[in-house]
Design an enzyme around this catalytic site. Structure first.
Site, mmCIF file in Angstrom:
data_model
loop_
_atom_site.group_PDB
_atom_site.id
_atom_site.type_symbol
_atom_site.label_atom_id
_atom_site.label_comp_id
_atom_site.label_asym_id
_atom_site.label_seq_id
_atom_site.Cartn_x
_atom_site.Cartn_y
_atom_site.Cartn_z
ATOM 1 C CD1 TRP A 40 1.979 0.959 8.249
ATOM 2 C CD2 TRP A 40 3.412 0.077 6.784
ATOM 3 N NE1 TRP A 40 2.348 1.941 7.352
ATOM 4 C CE2 TRP A 40 3.218 1.423 6.447
ATOM 5 C CE3 TRP A 40 4.275 -0.695 5.996
ATOM 6 C CZ2 TRP A 40 3.849 2.046 5.358
ATOM 7 C CZ3 TRP A 40 4.907 -0.090 4.912
ATOM 8 C CH2 TRP A 40 4.701 1.260 4.605
ATOM 9 C CG ASP A 54 6.093 -1.655 12.848
ATOM 10 O OD1 ASP A 54 6.692 -0.601 13.165
ATOM 11 O OD2 ASP A 54 5.644 -1.854 11.707
ATOM 12 C CE LYS A 77 5.720 6.195 8.719
ATOM 13 N NZ LYS A 77 5.847 4.789 8.353
HETATM 14 C C1 LIG Z 1 5.944 3.662 7.767
HETATM 15 C C2 LIG Z 1 5.760 2.381 8.464
HETATM 16 C C3 LIG Z 1 6.498 1.238 8.107
HETATM 17 C C4 LIG Z 1 7.461 1.222 6.941
HETATM 18 O O1 LIG Z 1 8.587 1.959 7.222
HETATM 19 P P1 LIG Z 1 9.830 2.031 6.197
HETATM 20 O O2 LIG Z 1 10.873 2.664 7.062
HETATM 21 O O3 LIG Z 1 9.390 2.888 5.059
HETATM 22 O O4 LIG Z 1 10.159 0.661 5.765
HETATM 23 C C5 LIG Z 1 6.322 0.098 8.853
HETATM 24 N N1 LIG Z 1 5.460 0.058 9.879
HETATM 25 C C6 LIG Z 1 4.738 1.131 10.254
HETATM 26 C C7 LIG Z 1 3.816 1.039 11.419
HETATM 27 C C8 LIG Z 1 4.862 2.322 9.556
HETATM 28 O O5 LIG Z 1 4.146 3.395 9.915
#
Ligand SMILES: *Cc1c(COP(=O)(O)O)cnc(C)c1O
Length: 360
Positions: free
Chosen positions: A102, A173, A197
């Site tokens: 990511w 993030d 998540k």
């Molecule tokens: C799942 C994830 C993403 C992407 O998320 P989307 O909402 O599908 O764009 C980005 N960063 C991390 C750390 C993730 O686990």
């Protein structure tokens, strides 16, 4: 309740109590006679939901009113674009710490928008297996911001302490570990997290921004993509993902009622210790590719000695109602996602099954 232990990486498990409340309110939200799904985002009822979710998020993160919180669309992946669009000005440099798939994607988008410096990249021929040590970071003095991925959902590594950026705005993030524990956010410039998540259902992305950074967002940035545009309207510049925000609000209330991020940390460490404990106990059956100090409490990854063993393991797990344990397609192996909402009993059931499997 359902007899299923949900280890899905995302969209992921939600608290049973929250789902129960959602069901109860489905046909009559707060005496309106209609559901929240059918309610205007301009109504008093929805405004209250939105404001409550925003203020709870700041409160649980331990952030004051120098920050603004909002729930946007486009996922964390759009934040990979929006962050540099808004915060990386001409002539400035942004530092990126690359610790997984990511953060590599975030870096790729930033490179299209301006000047970036890779402050560290922990990839080796075995993939991403660790978080860099503080002295490894090659930070740019006066950088526009430093971007980190606090939990690497796919490789199973996590920053247990966020890096000290010496006053440079830290951009995090936190998609897969927002509110997993209290953090020192004294350098925080912006935090974003796709909700699916650790915060709620898919469809909304939490964004927290330090208010002084809002003034950077202008120039040729499309109006809809400026943080300032959404911040001025509390995230209601256009129609938000109302239902997702409503469920997020309920998840945040659930976190608060259980004692906030401190309580989540105790619960998450208990779950993680149960699973890592079995991995460490049976090194000939389970192997973790992750450096010990970098182990994630949210996503535990491990391998079995052969593809056949792995298939047998997953099959036995499914028979016991344990789902979502297959590793990400890019790295293989197994992965158990132990997000805030996952009950301790689920982690215990998994650990017991792993013991049993290893002994058989
Ligand atoms: C799942 C994830 C993403 C992407 O998320 P989307 O909402 O599908 O764009 C980005 N960063 C991390 C750390 C993730 O686990």
């Amino acid at each position: 309740m359902s007899g299923v232990h949900n280890f899905n990486p995302g969209p992921a498990v939600l608290p049973a109590e929250v789902l129960g409340e959602v069901r109860e309110e489905m046909f009559d939200f707060k005496g309106t006679g209609i559901s929240i799904l059918e309610t205007s985002h301009r109504s008093k009822e929805y405004q209250e939901v939105n404001d409550r979710a925003r203020s709870l998020l700041l409160e649980l993160l331990g952030l004051g009113d120098e920050y603004e919180a909002m729930f946007l669309q486009g996922g964390a992946s759009l934040q990979f674009v929006q962050v540099p669009m808004n915060l990386l000005g001409p002539g400035e440099t942004a530092d990126y710490v690359v610790t997984g798939a990511w953060s590599a994607k975030a870096l790729k988008e930033a490179k299209l928008r301006g000047k970036v410096n890779v402050a560290a990249d922990t990839k080796t021929d075995r993939g991403y297996t660790r978080i860099p040590r503080p002295e490894e970071l090659k930070l740019t003095p006066g950088a526009a911001y430093v971007h980190v991925t606090s939990n690497n959902t796919i490789s199973g590594t996590q920053w247990h302490e966020l890096p000290d950026t010496q006053g440079v705005p830290l951009v995090v993030d936190a998609s897969s570990d927002c509110l997993w524990k209290p953090h020192d956010y004294s350098n925080l410039g912006l935090l974003y997290a796709g909700a699916q998540k650790n915060l709620g259902p898919a469809g909304a992305t939490a964004v927290v921004i330090r208010k002084d950074l809002l003034d950077k967002c202008g120039g040729d940035v499309p109006i809809i993509l400026r943080y300032k545009t959404q911040a001025e309207k509390g995230g209601l510049y256009n129609t938000p993902s109302c239902f997702a925000v409503y469920v997020i609000m309920k998840v945040l209330e659930w976190v608060k009622a259980r004692g906030g991020a401190e309580a989540m940390e105790r619960r998450n460490r208990e779950k993680a210790e149960l699973v890592y404990g079995v991995i460490d106990k049976f090194p000939r059956v389970y192997s973790s590719p992750v450096e010990r100090e970098s182990r994630s409490c949210m996503n535990v990854v491990w391998h079995l000695p052969s593809p056949e063993k792995e298939a047998a393991f997953l099959e036995g797990a499914a028979r016991r109602g344990m789902i979502g344990l297959k590793g990400h397609r890019s790295v293989g192996g197994c992965r158990a996602s132990l997000y805030n909402s996952l009950p301790v009993e689920s982690a215990r059931a998994l650990a017991e099954y792993m013991e049993e499997f290893a002994a058989s």
